[in-house]
Design an enzyme around this catalytic site. Structure first.
Site, PDB file in Angstrom:
ATOM      1  N   ASP A  82     -27.077  25.413  13.474  1.00 12.62           N
ATOM      2  CA  ASP A  82     -27.814  25.485  12.217  1.00 12.62           C
ATOM      3  C   ASP A  82     -29.216  24.915  12.391  1.00 12.62           C
ATOM      4  O   ASP A  82     -30.159  25.354  11.739  1.00 12.62           O
ATOM      5  CB  ASP A  82     -27.044  24.736  11.126  1.00 12.62           C
ATOM      6  CG  ASP A  82     -25.689  25.381  10.867  1.00 12.62           C
ATOM      7  OD1 ASP A  82     -25.650  26.586  10.574  1.00 12.62           O
ATOM      8  OD2 ASP A  82     -24.672  24.675  10.992  1.00 12.62           O
ATOM      9  N   THR A 131     -18.391  29.823  16.835  1.00 10.08           N
ATOM     10  CA  THR A 131     -18.142  30.439  15.534  1.00 10.08           C
ATOM     11  C   THR A 131     -19.468  30.728  14.836  1.00 10.08           C
ATOM     12  O   THR A 131     -20.429  29.972  14.995  1.00 10.08           O
ATOM     13  CB  THR A 131     -17.317  29.469  14.651  1.00 10.08           C
ATOM     14  OG1 THR A 131     -16.084  29.175  15.306  1.00 10.08           O
ATOM     15  CG2 THR A 131     -17.017  30.083  13.284  1.00 10.08           C
ATOM     16  N   GLY A 132     -19.509  31.809  14.076  1.00 12.68           N
ATOM     17  CA  GLY A 132     -20.684  32.095  13.265  1.00 12.68           C
ATOM     18  C   GLY A 132     -21.229  33.487  13.496  1.00 12.68           C
ATOM     19  O   GLY A 132     -20.745  34.249  14.345  1.00 12.68           O
ATOM     20  N   GLY A 151     -21.941  23.243  11.835  1.00 15.13           N
ATOM     21  CA  GLY A 151     -20.876  23.105  10.845  1.00 15.13           C
ATOM     22  C   GLY A 151     -21.097  23.913   9.600  1.00 15.13           C
ATOM     23  O   GLY A 151     -20.315  23.822   8.648  1.00 15.13           O
ATOM     24  N   ASP A 160     -22.268  28.987  21.778  1.00 16.64           N
ATOM     25  CA  ASP A 160     -22.170  28.814  20.332  1.00 16.64           C
ATOM     26  C   ASP A 160     -23.566  28.768  19.728  1.00 16.64           C
ATOM     27  O   ASP A 160     -24.559  28.578  20.432  1.00 16.64           O
ATOM     28  CB  ASP A 160     -21.415  27.526  20.001  1.00 16.64           C
ATOM     29  CG  ASP A 160     -20.819  27.520  18.598  1.00 16.64           C
ATOM     30  OD1 ASP A 160     -20.998  28.518  17.867  1.00 16.64           O
ATOM     31  OD2 ASP A 160     -20.163  26.522  18.242  1.00 16.64           O
ATOM     32  N   GLY A 161     -23.636  28.945  18.433  1.00 14.81           N
ATOM     33  CA  GLY A 161     -24.898  28.884  17.712  1.00 14.81           C
ATOM     34  C   GLY A 161     -25.172  27.485  17.190  1.00 14.81           C
ATOM     35  O   GLY A 161     -24.503  26.514  17.546  1.00 14.81           O
ATOM     36  N   GLU A 202     -15.386  23.067  17.212  1.00 17.02           N
ATOM     37  CA  GLU A 202     -16.552  23.344  18.052  1.00 17.02           C
ATOM     38  C   GLU A 202     -16.853  22.157  18.966  1.00 17.02           C
ATOM     39  O   GLU A 202     -17.162  22.322  20.149  1.00 17.02           O
ATOM     40  CB  GLU A 202     -17.766  23.667  17.176  1.00 17.02           C
ATOM     41  CG  GLU A 202     -17.670  25.027  16.501  1.00 17.02           C
ATOM     42  CD  GLU A 202     -18.753  25.278  15.466  1.00 17.02           C
ATOM     43  OE1 GLU A 202     -18.886  26.442  15.043  1.00 17.02           O
ATOM     44  OE2 GLU A 202     -19.447  24.324  15.078  1.00 17.02           O
ATOM     45  N   GLY A 232     -20.499  26.867   9.256  1.00 15.84           N
ATOM     46  CA  GLY A 232     -19.319  27.722   9.150  1.00 15.84           C
ATOM     47  C   GLY A 232     -18.020  26.953   9.053  1.00 15.84           C
ATOM     48  O   GLY A 232     -16.941  27.552   9.136  1.00 15.84           O
ATOM     49  N   THR A 252     -24.107  34.589  14.778  1.00 24.95           N
ATOM     50  CA  THR A 252     -24.688  34.872  16.086  1.00 24.95           C
ATOM     51  C   THR A 252     -23.584  35.017  17.131  1.00 24.95           C
ATOM     52  O   THR A 252     -23.643  35.895  17.998  1.00 24.95           O
ATOM     53  CB  THR A 252     -25.675  33.770  16.505  1.00 24.95           C
ATOM     54  OG1 THR A 252     -26.616  33.552  15.445  1.00 24.95           O
ATOM     55  CG2 THR A 252     -26.440  34.168  17.757  1.00 24.95           C
TER      56      THR A 252
END
Length: 229
Positions: free
Chosen positions: A90, A34-35, A101, A87-88, A109, A103, A37
Site C-alpha cells: 500500500d 494478495t491484492g 494490509g 507481493d504488493g 503475508e 486487503g 497487483t
C-alpha cells in the site's frame, strides 16, 4: 505524431507483474501475496507454471486463483524456506519498508515473507513515498482487545477505526478484526513495528520493516523501474 497514451494503473500493474517472473527460480517453491497487483502476477504465472512445483499463498483468495491455473498450494508449515516472495504494498519507502494490509491479509503475508530469502515488491509508482503513514495503517487485533488498542493509538496521536464489511466488522482469514489507523507519521518504521507488536491483543501490525522488500519493481509511464535495497 500521435501522443503516447498514459498507461492506466491496471497496465502499470501488468507491467510489474510480468517483470516479476524474472525473479523466479525454476524448480523452487515460491511465496505469493494478495491484492490486485498480485492477481495480475498470478495471471502471468499461468504461462510458466511448469517451472515451479508449488506455491505458498498469503490468503484464501490467492490460493483459489493459484489452484484455478493449476499451481499446487502448500501450507506454510510444509516448507522450511522459499526462494522468493512476490507481493504488493500500500506504501513503500526509500529503504524498502512498507505498509501492507489493505486487503486484510497482513498476518499471513508477514508469515510467508519471513520464510522467503527475498521479498520482491510489485507496485505502481503511486505507492512510493518519502515517509510511511499517509495510507491508514492496518492492524490485525483479537476482537476483545479492539478498544484497548484504539486507546493505545490515541496516545500516539493516531485515530483507529474498526474496518467494516457492510454493517458488520470485517473478519480476517484468521478470525480476527482489523483496525485502520490514521494520523500517524512513521519516522522510524522498525522501532514502531517492534513497539506495536508488544501490545496485548495485537496479532500483526501492517508495518513491514523487519520483513522489508529487497527489490521493488515500480510501474511507471516510462516502464518498470527497479529499486534495490
Amino acid at each position: 505524431m500521435t501522443p503516447t497514451a498514459t498507461p492506466t494503473q491496471d497496465e502499470l500493474k501488468a507491467q510489474v507483474a510480468q517483470a516479476a517472473l524474472a525473479y523466479l527460480v525454476p524448480g523452487q517453491i515460491i511465496g505469493v501475496g494478495t491484492g490486485s497487483t498480485v492477481n495480475q502476477f498470478i495471471e502471468a504465472l499461468a504461462r510458466v507454471k511448469d517451472q515451479m512445483p508449488a506455491a505458498v499463498s498469503s490468503s484464501e483468495a490467492s490460493t483459489e486463483r493459484l489452484r484455478a491455473i493449476g499451481i499446487a498450494v502448500l501450507d506454510a508449515n510444509e516448507v522450511e524456506r522459499l526462494s522468493v516472495y512476490i507481493d504488493g504494498a500500500d506504501e513503500i519507502d526509500g529503504q524498502g519498508c512498507m505498509i501492507k494490509g489493505g486487503g486484510a491479509a497482513l498476518t499471513r503475508e508477514k508469515i510467508v515473507a519471513a520464510l522467503a530469502e527475498r521479498f520482491i515488491c510489485i507496485a505502481d509508482e503511486s505507492k512510493l513515498v518519502e515517509k510511511l503513514g499517509a495510507f491508514p495503517l492496518p492492524v490485525e487485533v483479537v476482537p476483545m482487545a479492539c478498544e484497548h488498542v484504539v486507546r493505545r493509538f490515541q496516545s500516539l496521536g493516531g485515530t483507529a477505526s474498526l474496518r467494516m464489511r457492510g454493517s458488520d466488522p470485517l473478519v480476517t482469514d484468521n478470525g480476527q478484526h482489523i483496525l485502520d489507523v490514521r494520523g500517524l507519521s512513521i519516522e522510524d518504521p522498525l522501532a514502531l513495528e517492534s513497539a506495536i507488536n508488544q501490545w496485548p491483543g495485537v496479532v500483526t501490525v501492517g508495518i513491514f520493516a523487519h520483513q522489508r522488500a529487497q527489490v521493488c519493481l515500480l510501474g511507471t509511464p516510462k516502464g518498470v523501474r527497479t529499486l534495490s535495497y
